[in-house]
Scaffold this active site. Structure first.
Site, PDB file in Angstrom:
ATOM      1  N   ARG A   1       0.815  -1.219   0.000  1.00  0.00           N
ATOM      2  CA  ARG A   1       0.000   0.000   0.000  1.00  0.00           C
ATOM      3  C   ARG A   1       0.847   1.266   0.000  1.00  0.00           C
ATOM      4  NH1 ARG A   1      -2.367  -3.709  -1.123  1.00  0.00           N
ATOM      5  NH2 ARG A   1      -4.308  -4.545  -0.284  1.00  0.00           N
TER       6      ARG A   1
ATOM      7  N   SER B   1     -11.223   0.683   3.396  1.00  0.00           N
ATOM      8  CA  SER B   1     -10.442   0.337   4.586  1.00  0.00           C
ATOM      9  C   SER B   1      -9.666   1.547   5.082  1.00  0.00           C
ATOM     10  CB  SER B   1      -9.471  -0.800   4.272  1.00  0.00           C
ATOM     11  OG  SER B   1     -10.174  -1.973   3.956  1.00  0.00           O
TER      12      SER B   1
ATOM     13  N   GLU C   1      -4.341   3.637   6.041  1.00  0.00           N
ATOM     14  CA  GLU C   1      -4.273   3.437   4.595  1.00  0.00           C
ATOM     15  C   GLU C   1      -4.805   4.675   3.890  1.00  0.00           C
ATOM     16  OE1 GLU C   1      -6.500   0.361   1.606  1.00  0.00           O
ATOM     17  OE2 GLU C   1      -5.378  -0.513   3.271  1.00  0.00           O
TER      18      GLU C   1
END
Length: 303
Positions: free
Chosen positions: A171, A220, A290
């Site tokens: 990520r 998320s 994130e």
């Protein structure tokens, strides 16, 4: 950049544009300037018109983003449905501009009897956002498919780059300074379209059963720690349903924060910080967001 419109531009330039209209959380203060380019050539012309010190921020679907209530100083360039070229390049690769939604890429690949991009159907963002954060879903990651990248710098110069020019992590993507993604080539495999379509249906059914997809969220909020799941840790802290102002932790999936309809960005950010503190206190594990948090706090809001 002055308030006057540079000569020759074909896109749309707005001033004091509310960014709540352009983020999936439906919060965020105004952008000083907000530009919707007509196409890549128009974008290059626009970049060349900017003052060298002008802050520039790029926005796609706004699905992995929290814009604070004070908004963004400088210029926001919105690529959503603007940089949308999507075509087959050769027998096993496609060319995608950054404004194309990831779900469209997944469907296009199946139409072309190409497989390997099915996981993109589960990413609620554009190709540009997927490139910027190495977005992933259902075990797949964006940069596993990338074979070439086209970037543009703030002077409008194009750069043809390879994956080796970037530092790719979970990520996270580190790119050359003052360059932004414009397009990419994805390498895929020839495959059975029917099998691919079934895989997408199964993946989306799994997502729909486990995630609150029809409510305003960013997806998320936190990265999964190695060998564990952020949602498990948050739920174990008893935080499902926990509310600050108009924002609350989803009862369906604890790694989602929902805007009940009256949330501010400050409510959401406060809830993010509280979750981090509670999980760290209980498990000694600091969750890493994130979601990207940008912009200015509103007047009177504490740090």
């Amino acid at each position: 950049m002055s308030a006057s419109r540079p000569v020759g531009l074909r896109g749309e330039l707005r001033f004091n544009e509310p960014l709540a209209n352009h983020t999936s959380w439906r919060v965020g203060g105004p952008a000083d300037r907000f530009y919707l380019p007509a196409d890549a050539d128009d974008l290059i012309l626009f970049l060349r018109s900017l003052h060298p010190d002008e802050p520039v921020f790029w926005l796609g679907l706004g699905s992995n983003l929290l814009v604070r209530d004070g908004g963004i100083r400088g210029t926001v360039i919105c690529t959503r449905n603007r940089l949308r070229q999507l075509r087959r390049k050769d027998h096993q690769s496609i060319y995608v501009e950054v404004g194309v939604p990831c779900a469209h890429v997944a469907r296009f690949c199946l139409e072309q009897a190409l497989t390997g991009a099915e996981f993109l159907a589960g990413i609620p963002g554009t190709m540009g956002g997927a490139l910027a954060m190495n977005a992933g879903a259902f075990g797949g990651e964006t940069w596993s498919l990338v074979q070439r990248i086209l970037t543009v710098d703030r002077t409008g110069v194009l750069w043809d780059r390879e994956p080796a020019d970037f530092v790719i992590g979970y990520r996270s993507v580190k790119k050359p300074e003052n360059e932004w993604f414009l397009a990419c080539e994805l390498r895929l495999r020839s495959g059975d379209t029917a099998v691919g379509r079934k895989r997408i249906r199964d993946l989306l059914a799994k997502r729909n059963a486990s995630q609150p997809i029809n409510l305003p969220s960013c997806g998320s909020v936190f990265r999964n720690p190695q060998g564990d799941y952020a949602a498990r840790l948050i739920e174990a802290c008893g935080l499902k349903g926990y509310r600050i102002g108009g924002a609350y932790v989803s009862e369906k999936h604890a790694n989602f924060i929902i805007n009940s309809g009256a949330a501010t960005a400050a409510d959401i950010e406060a809830l993010i910080l509280l979750i981090q503190a509670r999980v760290e206190e209980k498990f000694g594990q600091r969750l890493v967001p994130e979601v990207r948090i940008v912009g200015e706090r509103s007047r009177g809001e504490s740090e």
